[in-house]
Enzyme design. Sequence first.
Site, PDB file in Angstrom:
ATOM      1  N   CYS A 192      32.713  23.235  26.797  1.00  0.00           N
ATOM      2  CA  CYS A 192      32.452  23.108  25.194  1.00  0.00           C
ATOM      3  C   CYS A 192      33.675  23.795  24.333  1.00  0.00           C
ATOM      4  O   CYS A 192      33.690  23.723  23.239  1.00  0.00           O
ATOM      5  CB  CYS A 192      31.526  23.912  24.828  1.00  0.00           C
ATOM      6  SG  CYS A 192      29.883  23.134  25.660  1.00  0.00           S
ATOM      7  N   HIS A 232      30.501  29.851  17.436  1.00  0.00           N
ATOM      8  CA  HIS A 232      29.822  28.935  18.671  1.00  0.00           C
ATOM      9  C   HIS A 232      28.540  28.566  18.441  1.00  0.00           C
ATOM     10  O   HIS A 232      27.920  27.563  18.446  1.00  0.00           O
ATOM     11  CB  HIS A 232      30.190  29.495  19.833  1.00  0.00           C
ATOM     12  CG  HIS A 232      29.842  28.562  21.102  1.00  0.00           C
ATOM     13  ND1 HIS A 232      30.499  27.325  21.256  1.00  0.00           N
ATOM     14  CD2 HIS A 232      28.929  28.600  22.086  1.00  0.00           C
ATOM     15  CE1 HIS A 232      30.181  26.869  22.303  1.00  0.00           C
ATOM     16  NE2 HIS A 232      29.258  27.717  22.967  1.00  0.00           N
ATOM     17  N   GLU A 272      27.323  36.523  21.212  1.00  0.00           N
ATOM     18  CA  GLU A 272      28.248  36.403  20.149  1.00  0.00           C
ATOM     19  C   GLU A 272      28.255  37.301  19.054  1.00  0.00           C
ATOM     20  O   GLU A 272      29.251  37.844  18.243  1.00  0.00           O
ATOM     21  CB  GLU A 272      28.404  34.882  19.629  1.00  0.00           C
ATOM     22  CG  GLU A 272      29.527  34.458  18.781  1.00  0.00           C
ATOM     23  CD  GLU A 272      29.669  32.937  18.505  1.00  0.00           C
ATOM     24  OE1 GLU A 272      30.576  32.483  17.975  1.00  0.00           O
ATOM     25  OE2 GLU A 272      28.613  32.256  18.705  1.00  0.00           O
ATOM     26  N   LYS A 328      26.755  23.747  14.108  1.00  0.00           N
ATOM     27  CA  LYS A 328      26.238  23.297  15.172  1.00  0.00           C
ATOM     28  C   LYS A 328      24.686  22.922  14.726  1.00  0.00           C
ATOM     29  O   LYS A 328      23.897  22.068  15.126  1.00  0.00           O
ATOM     30  CB  LYS A 328      25.975  23.753  16.520  1.00  0.00           C
ATOM     31  CG  LYS A 328      27.462  23.819  17.231  1.00  0.00           C
ATOM     32  CD  LYS A 328      27.348  24.226  18.455  1.00  0.00           C
ATOM     33  CE  LYS A 328      28.617  24.258  19.258  1.00  0.00           C
ATOM     34  NZ  LYS A 328      29.747  25.326  18.638  1.00  0.00           N
ATOM     35  N   HIS A 363      25.496  20.110  19.307  1.00  0.00           N
ATOM     36  CA  HIS A 363      26.391  20.472  19.884  1.00  0.00           C
ATOM     37  C   HIS A 363      27.215  19.193  20.607  1.00  0.00           C
ATOM     38  O   HIS A 363      26.793  18.515  21.409  1.00  0.00           O
ATOM     39  CB  HIS A 363      26.058  21.465  20.955  1.00  0.00           C
ATOM     40  CG  HIS A 363      26.996  22.211  21.849  1.00  0.00           C
ATOM     41  ND1 HIS A 363      28.214  22.123  21.662  1.00  0.00           N
ATOM     42  CD2 HIS A 363      26.929  23.013  22.734  1.00  0.00           C
ATOM     43  CE1 HIS A 363      28.919  22.809  22.204  1.00  0.00           C
ATOM     44  NE2 HIS A 363      28.118  23.472  23.227  1.00  0.00           N
ATOM     45  N   PHE A 407      30.687  26.215  29.308  1.00  0.00           N
ATOM     46  CA  PHE A 407      30.124  26.507  30.849  1.00  0.00           C
ATOM     47  C   PHE A 407      31.350  26.801  31.680  1.00  0.00           C
ATOM     48  O   PHE A 407      32.262  26.126  31.527  1.00  0.00           O
ATOM     49  CB  PHE A 407      29.407  25.145  31.337  1.00  0.00           C
ATOM     50  CG  PHE A 407      27.871  25.063  30.631  1.00  0.00           C
ATOM     51  CD1 PHE A 407      27.271  26.125  29.686  1.00  0.00           C
ATOM     52  CD2 PHE A 407      27.320  24.176  31.036  1.00  0.00           C
ATOM     53  CE1 PHE A 407      26.246  25.907  29.313  1.00  0.00           C
ATOM     54  CE2 PHE A 407      25.984  23.765  30.483  1.00  0.00           C
ATOM     55  CZ  PHE A 407      25.476  24.684  29.709  1.00  0.00           C
TER      56      PHE A 407
END
Length: 418
Positions: free
Chosen positions: A164, A304, A315, A336, A341, A404
């Site tokens: 991502c 994010h 975060e 998002k 996403h 990831f």
Amino acid sequence: MELKRVVVTGLGAITPLGNTMPATWENLLHGVSGAGPITLFDTAKFKTRFACEVKNFDVLQYMDRKEARKCDRYTHFALVAADEAVADSGMDLEKVNKDRVGVIFAAGIGGIYTFQEEVRDYKDEVGPRFNPFFIPKIIADIAAGHISMKYGFRGPNFATVSACASSTNAIADAFNYIRLGKADAILAGGSEAPIAIVGVGGFNAMNALSTRNESPETASRPFSASRDGFVIGEGSASLVLEEMEHALARGAKIYAEVAGCGMSADAYHLTASHPEGLGAKLVMRNALEDAGMKPDEIDYINVHGTSTPVGDISEERAIKDVFGEHAYKLNISSTKSMTGHLLGAAGAVEAAASILAICNGIVPPTINHAEGDNDPEIDYRLNFTFNQAQKRDMRAALSNTFGFGGHNASLIVKKFAK
């Protein structure tokens, strides 16, 4: 060696909120959700039956059938976004030195739909019959290849793959090549089309996706107590990055300047963020250092913010640690919550949104937060820009993407001044 300055002169996008950058931006400002029931396959057997799909997309409006059949859906999106960005940049393709114009275009997964369909077709056939375009359609670098061939751009050309964080890495690489004098301009971005049986099924198996099937539009709810996973999306965004003097010499409009970038690794877990946000802290500090900026010079963070139970908390902790008391003066939002996403394309979409936020003096919201839906582990003294866009004069914005494998990338863009 004196580093060159890098500016953004073109933007393009096709997303669940619109098939152009202006349409996407308009819906971001109005807090529109791109989520709805999946139409691309039968979801009867799936835990998650909704996604953020690109709407009203007919690839034959953009290319002929022969060319379209050579490309996976993710490449279709990439070509559409690239077209818009190149046109928006006003670059004269007859005059530009194409040896010094490159393409760095990301995909976290690539041609997953083609892979799925070819294997299914093979299984149903008597003999091993694969489409001769099978491999060129699925590989993650092929969107960059198609874009370069379309325009004849012969400069640096490759893909970045970091889950991502992929398209933020693509923009960072473009920024670095240009400021080192290795290119005059680079089309950078990312594309993804993961809304397929294997994509949704795979993420469902990990319990990564929201299963709020009764209310898709409100399923992505970053920083709310009731968040239960991310909403998968598809689409593409592209940015034309250009050496400042090159852009000024041709009279280009300039959206913003790229100030710096940071990269780091969590070195912690296959899929989960470090609970204390160690990698997130490091990547934001690296970006600030690269930009030569102090934390209090940042006005907005496009986080994010995927709407996952662990990721949002880590975060938030990282932001408070890096920005200290200034964290409470920031606008923070997760676009998002509206786009879903987009995996490898997320960073490019969010970088473009951050740039337009600076240009227009308005921060897009984080939607779907209900009053009282507060997580005791989250500090709501922070301004998450819940549910409504907020006007703000901004000097600089930071965009975070975490992937990831523990891949982290942050980008800082700022208002352009000669």
